[in-house]
Design a protein around this motif. Structure first.
Motif, PDB file in Angstrom:
ATOM      1  N   LEU A 185     -66.728  79.064  27.794  1.00  0.00           N
ATOM      2  CA  LEU A 185     -68.153  78.773  27.870  1.00  0.00           C
ATOM      3  C   LEU A 185     -68.479  77.730  28.922  1.00  0.00           C
ATOM      4  O   LEU A 185     -69.444  76.979  28.794  1.00  0.00           O
ATOM      5  N   ALA A 211     -72.926  83.169  23.086  1.00  0.00           N
ATOM      6  CA  ALA A 211     -71.743  82.354  23.341  1.00  0.00           C
ATOM      7  C   ALA A 211     -70.764  82.628  22.210  1.00  0.00           C
ATOM      8  O   ALA A 211     -70.897  82.094  21.107  1.00  0.00           O
ATOM      9  N   THR A 223     -72.435  74.002  28.285  1.00  0.00           N
ATOM     10  CA  THR A 223     -72.769  75.348  27.809  1.00  0.00           C
ATOM     11  C   THR A 223     -74.273  75.510  27.663  1.00  0.00           C
ATOM     12  O   THR A 223     -74.849  76.524  28.091  1.00  0.00           O
TER      13      THR A 223
END
Length: 425
Positions: A185, A211, A223
């Protein structure tokens, strides 16, 4: 016009009521309603009548064309509306013909078409405005591996024709409508992975990018910023999490709010009769606090709840595939044997409701109003049809029926007091 209305000779009866002589008024103007036979002044009378006639005709010519124009415009509008209606009917007939041809090719009866019988339900994804079908088509395991491309195309079309507007896929799958990140990520992997997915899907954007699994090597802030970037660039409309715990989801939300970024809208979680804690306890609390929705997967517990493992493991089943030995181990475990005993009771229960065991299991998941959508997996079109028809079983899952199912399962979770995410009363 006013000149016509005010002229006393217009609209009068002919000479019988009026004197035939010309009357002189003090103003010196001639007013007559007939032509006198007297030769003296007859030319003047004729000229006066001719002048009056010309005036009347001139004013009538300025009045009636406007009425005629209005009538013509009304007629044209009516003609245009009729033409639009005709074109719509032609278009609808063409669409129906295309649908009939498709159903004929795929050996599906229009009368039995699922679009007319499923009664698809649509729910908001979390507290967002995105409306999704209550069941979606998942492509894990089956697409790109277990089934051929032709079968995959047939099932995708069948799902769409049934009212499904949610298709879940991943970088490791071959096709779909939603994309997940499988290689970490970091900002690099999210942006590059999504671009590659869009190229394969031949799409400009996906509705939701997930994710998948938290990345211990990447800060959550990175992220969150990467997800905000791909949304702002038009590559995705929303983002969500998959297999994140409550603390990780809450951290992502807090980071997004702190740095004016975009927070996730939903969590993908496993949910079925033998896996209940997260979806029934944790996610509802997150929904009330920060609006996180629930998109659930594996309603049949990787096929265990379908009942096909009651007499062993079929060679074509998922548990016999390479890489899925863990399913076989789970079935053969002591807990797996106890689950099989419960499934036998549930199968009898399903017969009471006049449905199959898989339909009962899927409807049981849908009866949770905090579940926005349930992802279905199938390896055959007939199996997909059966699973979608679980929507029709949903009204049968009353509170008393749900209580009876809980008595069989004996695993209803309860919120722990003192938990950070416990529901406040």
């Amino acid at each position: 016009m006013s000149s016509i209305v005010q002229n006393p000779c217009v609209g009068r009866a002919p000479a019988a009521r009026m004197p035939k002589s010309v009357t002189r008024e003090s103003s010196g103007t001639s007013r007559s309603s007939s032509i006198s036979s007297d030769s003296s002044g007859s030319g003047g009378n004729i000229r006066s009548l001719l002048s009056m006639s010309e005036s009347v005709h001139a004013n009538l010519s300025s009045f009636f064309p406007e009425q005629a124009l209005e009538k013509e415009e009304t007629r044209q509008r009516s003609h245009q509306l009729e033409e639009i209606k005709r074109l719509k009917e032609v278009h609808a007939a063409a669409q129906l013909k295309n649908l009939e041809d498709f159903l004929k090719i795929n050996r599906i009866s229009l009368r039995d078409s699922l679009a007319h019988t499923t009664g698809m339900i649509y729910r908001n994804l979390g507290k967002s405005g995105l409306r999704v079908s209550c069941v979606g088509l998942g492509t894990w395991v089956t697409f790109g591996g277990q089934i051929t491309d032709d079968v995959a195309e047939e099932m995708t079309t069948l799902a769409y024709e049934s009212g499904i507007n949610l298709f879940d896929t991943s970088e490791v799958y071959n096709c779909g409508r939603y994309a997940e990140m499988e290689r970490g990520l970091s900002r690099k992997h999210i942006i590059e992975g999504l671009r590659a997915s869009l190229d394969r899907l031949q799409l400009e954007y996906v509705d939701v990018v997930f994710a998948n699994r938290p990345d211990p090597y990447t800060p959550i802030e990175e992220t969150v910023r990467a997800m905000t970037y791909v949304i702002n660039r038009g590559m995705a409309l929303y983002w969500g999490t998959s297999r994140w715990n409550s603390m990780e989801i809450m951290e992502a939300y807090s980071v997004a709010r702190q740095f004016n970024q975009i927070p996730p809208i939903c969590e993908q979680a496993e949910y079925h009769m033998f896996q209940r804690e997260k979806v029934e306890v944790q996610l509802p609390q997150l929904y009330h606090k920060i609006g996180i929705g629930a998109m659930t997967w594996s309603p049949l517990a990787c096929g265990i709840i379908s009942g096909k493992y009651r007499s062993g493991i079929p060679p074509s089943a998922r548990a016999s595939l390479k890489g899925y030995e863990w399913i076989k181990d789970k079935i053969m475990s002591e807990e797996g044997h106890r689950e099989q005993l419960k499934l036998r009771e549930l199968e009898t229960f399903a017969q009471r409701l006049q449905c199959t065991l898989p339909q009962l299991a899927i409807a049981w998941c849908l009866r949770n109003d905090k579940v926005n959508s349930v992802l279905l997996g199938a390896s055959r079109p007939a199996q997909l049809v059966e699973n979608i028809r679980a929507i029709q079983v949903l009204p049968k899952i009353t509170m008393s029926i749900a209580a009876e199912i809980d008595c069989i399962l004996k695993n209803k979770p309860h919120c722990k007091k003192g938990s950070r995410f416990s529901k406040e009363h």
